[in-house]
Design a protein around this motif. Structure first.
Motif, PDB file in Angstrom:
ATOM      1  N   LEU A  22     -16.250   9.579-104.249  1.00 51.26           N
ATOM      2  CA  LEU A  22     -17.466  10.224-103.531  1.00 51.26           C
ATOM      3  C   LEU A  22     -18.564  10.872-104.732  1.00 51.26           C
ATOM      4  O   LEU A  22     -19.712  10.247-104.720  1.00 51.26           O
ATOM      5  N   ILE A  23     -18.033  11.132-105.786  1.00 48.23           N
ATOM      6  CA  ILE A  23     -18.774  11.622-106.835  1.00 48.23           C
ATOM      7  C   ILE A  23     -19.565  10.332-107.382  1.00 48.23           C
ATOM      8  O   ILE A  23     -20.718  10.590-107.806  1.00 48.23           O
ATOM      9  N   LEU A  24     -18.666   9.325-107.392  1.00 47.93           N
ATOM     10  CA  LEU A  24     -19.157   8.093-108.353  1.00 47.93           C
ATOM     11  C   LEU A  24     -20.478   7.560-107.489  1.00 47.93           C
ATOM     12  O   LEU A  24     -21.310   6.952-108.031  1.00 47.93           O
ATOM     13  N   VAL A  25     -20.182   7.651-105.933  1.00 48.22           N
ATOM     14  CA  VAL A  25     -21.438   6.976-105.228  1.00 48.22           C
ATOM     15  C   VAL A  25     -22.415   7.717-105.194  1.00 48.22           C
ATOM     16  O   VAL A  25     -23.584   7.500-105.259  1.00 48.22           O
ATOM     17  N   TYR A  26     -22.415   9.255-105.334  1.00 53.50           N
ATOM     18  CA  TYR A  26     -23.323  10.289-104.931  1.00 53.50           C
ATOM     19  C   TYR A  26     -23.226  11.126-106.442  1.00 53.50           C
ATOM     20  O   TYR A  26     -22.994  12.668-106.196  1.00 53.50           O
TER      21      TYR A  26
ATOM     22  N   ASP B  76     -26.376  11.745 -93.210  1.00 54.06           N
ATOM     23  CA  ASP B  76     -26.050  12.768 -92.115  1.00 54.06           C
ATOM     24  C   ASP B  76     -24.874  12.278 -91.457  1.00 54.06           C
ATOM     25  O   ASP B  76     -23.710  12.863 -91.239  1.00 54.06           O
ATOM     26  N   ASP B  77     -24.681  10.856 -91.144  1.00 58.31           N
ATOM     27  CA  ASP B  77     -23.597  10.387 -90.351  1.00 58.31           C
ATOM     28  C   ASP B  77     -22.310  10.243 -91.446  1.00 58.31           C
ATOM     29  O   ASP B  77     -21.353  10.648 -90.922  1.00 58.31           O
ATOM     30  N   GLU B  78     -22.626  10.162 -92.828  1.00 57.31           N
ATOM     31  CA  GLU B  78     -21.416  10.102 -93.712  1.00 57.31           C
ATOM     32  C   GLU B  78     -20.871  11.448 -93.970  1.00 57.31           C
ATOM     33  O   GLU B  78     -19.793  11.701 -94.178  1.00 57.31           O
ATOM     34  N   LEU B  79     -21.889  12.502 -93.851  1.00 60.08           N
ATOM     35  CA  LEU B  79     -21.532  14.031 -94.132  1.00 60.08           C
ATOM     36  C   LEU B  79     -20.824  14.487 -92.910  1.00 60.08           C
ATOM     37  O   LEU B  79     -19.667  15.011 -92.969  1.00 60.08           O
ATOM     38  N   ARG B  80     -21.119  13.727 -91.471  1.00 56.76           N
ATOM     39  CA  ARG B  80     -20.242  14.247 -90.251  1.00 56.76           C
ATOM     40  C   ARG B  80     -18.965  13.530 -90.607  1.00 56.76           C
ATOM     41  O   ARG B  80     -17.785  14.439 -90.414  1.00 56.76           O
ATOM     42  N   GLU B  81     -18.862  12.404 -91.026  1.00 53.66           N
ATOM     43  CA  GLU B  81     -17.339  11.796 -91.378  1.00 53.66           C
ATOM     44  C   GLU B  81     -16.645  12.608 -92.377  1.00 53.66           C
ATOM     45  O   GLU B  81     -15.398  12.703 -92.235  1.00 53.66           O
ATOM     46  N   LEU B  82     -17.391  13.086 -93.225  1.00 55.12           N
ATOM     47  CA  LEU B  82     -16.460  13.906 -94.398  1.00 55.12           C
ATOM     48  C   LEU B  82     -16.166  15.136 -93.809  1.00 55.12           C
ATOM     49  O   LEU B  82     -14.872  15.741 -94.059  1.00 55.12           O
ATOM     50  N   VAL B  83     -16.640  15.976 -92.697  1.00 56.67           N
ATOM     51  CA  VAL B  83     -16.421  17.020 -92.127  1.00 56.67           C
ATOM     52  C   VAL B  83     -15.091  16.488 -91.167  1.00 56.67           C
ATOM     53  O   VAL B  83     -14.144  17.151 -91.236  1.00 56.67           O
ATOM     54  N   ASP B  84     -15.291  15.580 -90.520  1.00 56.53           N
ATOM     55  CA  ASP B  84     -14.332  15.065 -89.848  1.00 56.53           C
ATOM     56  C   ASP B  84     -12.768  14.843 -90.509  1.00 56.53           C
ATOM     57  O   ASP B  84     -11.802  15.358 -90.084  1.00 56.53           O
ATOM     58  N   GLN B  85     -12.884  14.299 -91.570  1.00 59.81           N
ATOM     59  CA  GLN B  85     -11.945  13.967 -92.365  1.00 59.81           C
ATOM     60  C   GLN B  85     -11.331  15.210 -93.093  1.00 59.81           C
ATOM     61  O   GLN B  85     -10.170  15.277 -93.187  1.00 59.81           O
ATOM     62  N   SER B  86     -12.058  16.232 -93.504  1.00 55.82           N
ATOM     63  CA  SER B  86     -11.730  17.380 -93.899  1.00 55.82           C
ATOM     64  C   SER B  86     -11.066  18.022 -92.801  1.00 55.82           C
ATOM     65  O   SER B  86      -9.524  18.607 -93.016  1.00 55.82           O
TER      66      SER B  86
END
Length: 113
Positions: free
Chosen positions: A57-61, A87-97
Motif C-alpha cells: 500500500l505504501i508503494l501505491v500511495y 474513500d472506497d479503498e479506505l472503507r475496504e482497508l477498514v473492513d480488512q483491518s
C-alpha cells in the motif's frame, strides 16, 4: 473521507465500540482488540499479515501511507485522511483491518453478524 464519517463507518461494524485508552486517542475496538487508531487527520489500520504485505500500500500511495510507529512491523499502516487514498479503498482497508482482528479473537468473543 473525514474523521466523523470514518468513525461512524468503524462503529457500525458488528460488535464495534469506541474507546479512549490513552487521553485524546480514540480507537475502534471489536471485543477487546483495536482495529482502527483514529486521528483527526489519519487512521492506523492493520493492512497486511506481514510488513511486506502492508508495504504494498505504501508503494501505491507513498505520500499518504506509512508504516505505523511501534506496531508497523506487524502489518499496521497509517493512512492520511483526505489524501490520495480513495474513500472506497479506505472503507475496504477498514473492513480488512476489522476482519483480521475478528479472526484472531477467540470464537466466544467474536461478534455475531
Amino acid at each position: 473521507m473525514d474523521y466523523p464519517r470514518l468513525l461512524k463507518y468503524c462503529l457500525v461494524k458488528p460488535g464495534a465500540w469506541e474507546d479512549e485508552p490513552w487521553e485524546g486517542d480514540v480507537v475502534a475496538k471489536v471485543g477487546d482488540k483495536i482495529f482502527a487508531f483514529l486521528g483527526e487527520t489519519s487512521v492506523g489500520l492493520k493492512c497486511g499479515r506481514t510488513r511486506e504485505e502492508a508495504d504494498e500500500l505504501i508503494l501505491v500511495y507513498p505520500d499518504d501511507v506509512s508504516a505505523s510507529a511501534y506496531i508497523g512491523r506487524y502489518g499496521w499502516n497509517v493512512v492520511r485522511l483526505g489524501g490520495a487514498v480513495p474513500d472506497d479503498e479506505l472503507r475496504e482497508l477498514v473492513d480488512q483491518s476489522y476482519a483480521a482482528i475478528v479472526a484472531k479473537l477467540p470464537r466466544s468473543k467474536r461478534p455475531s453478524a
